[in-house]
Design a protein around this motif. Sequence first.
Motif, PDB file in Angstrom:
ATOM      1  N   LYS A 136      -1.526 -19.464  -4.774  1.00  0.00           N
ATOM      2  CA  LYS A 136      -0.272 -19.622  -5.502  1.00  0.00           C
ATOM      3  C   LYS A 136       0.236 -21.059  -5.387  1.00  0.00           C
ATOM      4  CE  LYS A 136       1.687 -14.938  -5.211  1.00  0.00           C
ATOM      5  NZ  LYS A 136       0.537 -14.216  -4.649  1.00  0.00           N
ATOM      6  N   ILE A 138       4.067 -23.070  -5.878  1.00  0.00           N
ATOM      7  CA  ILE A 138       5.507 -22.941  -6.126  1.00  0.00           C
ATOM      8  C   ILE A 138       6.015 -24.241  -6.733  1.00  0.00           C
ATOM      9  CG2 ILE A 138       7.746 -22.287  -5.178  1.00  0.00           C
ATOM     10  CD1 ILE A 138       5.571 -20.211  -4.684  1.00  0.00           C
ATOM     11  N   SER A 164       0.804 -15.123 -12.529  1.00  0.00           N
ATOM     12  CA  SER A 164       1.789 -15.066 -11.451  1.00  0.00           C
ATOM     13  C   SER A 164       1.470 -16.003 -10.293  1.00  0.00           C
ATOM     14  CB  SER A 164       1.895 -13.627 -10.927  1.00  0.00           C
ATOM     15  OG  SER A 164       0.646 -13.202 -10.395  1.00  0.00           O
ATOM     16  N   ILE A 167       4.581 -20.152  -9.828  1.00  0.00           N
ATOM     17  CA  ILE A 167       5.944 -19.630  -9.700  1.00  0.00           C
ATOM     18  C   ILE A 167       6.947 -20.772  -9.881  1.00  0.00           C
ATOM     19  CG2 ILE A 167       7.597 -18.483  -8.161  1.00  0.00           C
ATOM     20  CD1 ILE A 167       5.111 -17.263  -6.736  1.00  0.00           C
ATOM     21  N   ALA A 169      10.468 -21.810  -9.416  1.00  0.00           N
ATOM     22  CA  ALA A 169      11.529 -21.272  -8.558  1.00  0.00           C
ATOM     23  C   ALA A 169      12.937 -21.618  -9.022  1.00  0.00           C
ATOM     24  CB  ALA A 169      11.327 -21.770  -7.126  1.00  0.00           C
TER      25      ALA A 169
END
Length: 269
Positions: A136, A138, A164, A167, A169
């Motif tokens: 992932k 962010i 997904s 991300i 934020a």
Amino acid sequence: MKAVQLIAAIALACSPLLVQAQAQVLRMSTTTSTENSGLLAWLLPAFEARAGIKVQVISVGTGKALELAKNGDVDVTLVHARAAEDKFVADGYGIDRRDVMYNDFVIAGPVSDPAGIKGSKDVTGAMGRIAAGGAKFISRGDASGTDVMEKSYWKLAGTLPAGSRYISAGLGMGEVLTMAAELQAYTLTDRATYSTYKAKTGLDIMVEGDPKMYNPYGIITVNPARHPGVNAKGARALTDWITSSEGQQKIATFRPAGQQLFFPSAKAR
């Protein structure tokens, strides 16, 4: 004298003092990196003591910081997105932009380093490996200087993590670092905020040293011709001080845990 007349007379007599008191407040928008790192808490008391001016700080992403300045909601702004800063001045919203300091960006991530990028000095290559793997990422997602820089790297890499795994934020740098630690994800961060949050997050520096990760900061006075109510005199006082030998030395000596996080860059005038 009637009570109403007496109150009016007192108010009239006090009004110059009120104006004077108000003039001693300076509103500054700035980035979360200068606030989260502890730099402002180190710098501003010295300026306030010397100038007799109280600085009210609004700490947001660079995009929002410039928007506040554009609307005349602050008197001065300290940010790090040079292209946006130059446009802000060219469009007539700001004057007297000056270099203040610089640091750099790094990619931080979990010690396990699932993308295998630790030690790389090629930020776009590392971003490509993150996108190609299963980890992932962010993103600040807040139009901050960091967010703008991150998106420029993805553009150069020609890819993004799928679905997904990417991300957005919409948060400040400290909150994003905390989220990255919780999700064992990568993120782009300025070195100063990373250093401040390192012990809390356990994240490691994965990528550093690419010249494209240079991160300069500038200070700009809001144009009083556009917003006559701004405290241009106070903004000039802060600008002069922070770019003076005293202010620059103060920046250089900000060394939490013995590590220098910002490097002065003001040009002699």
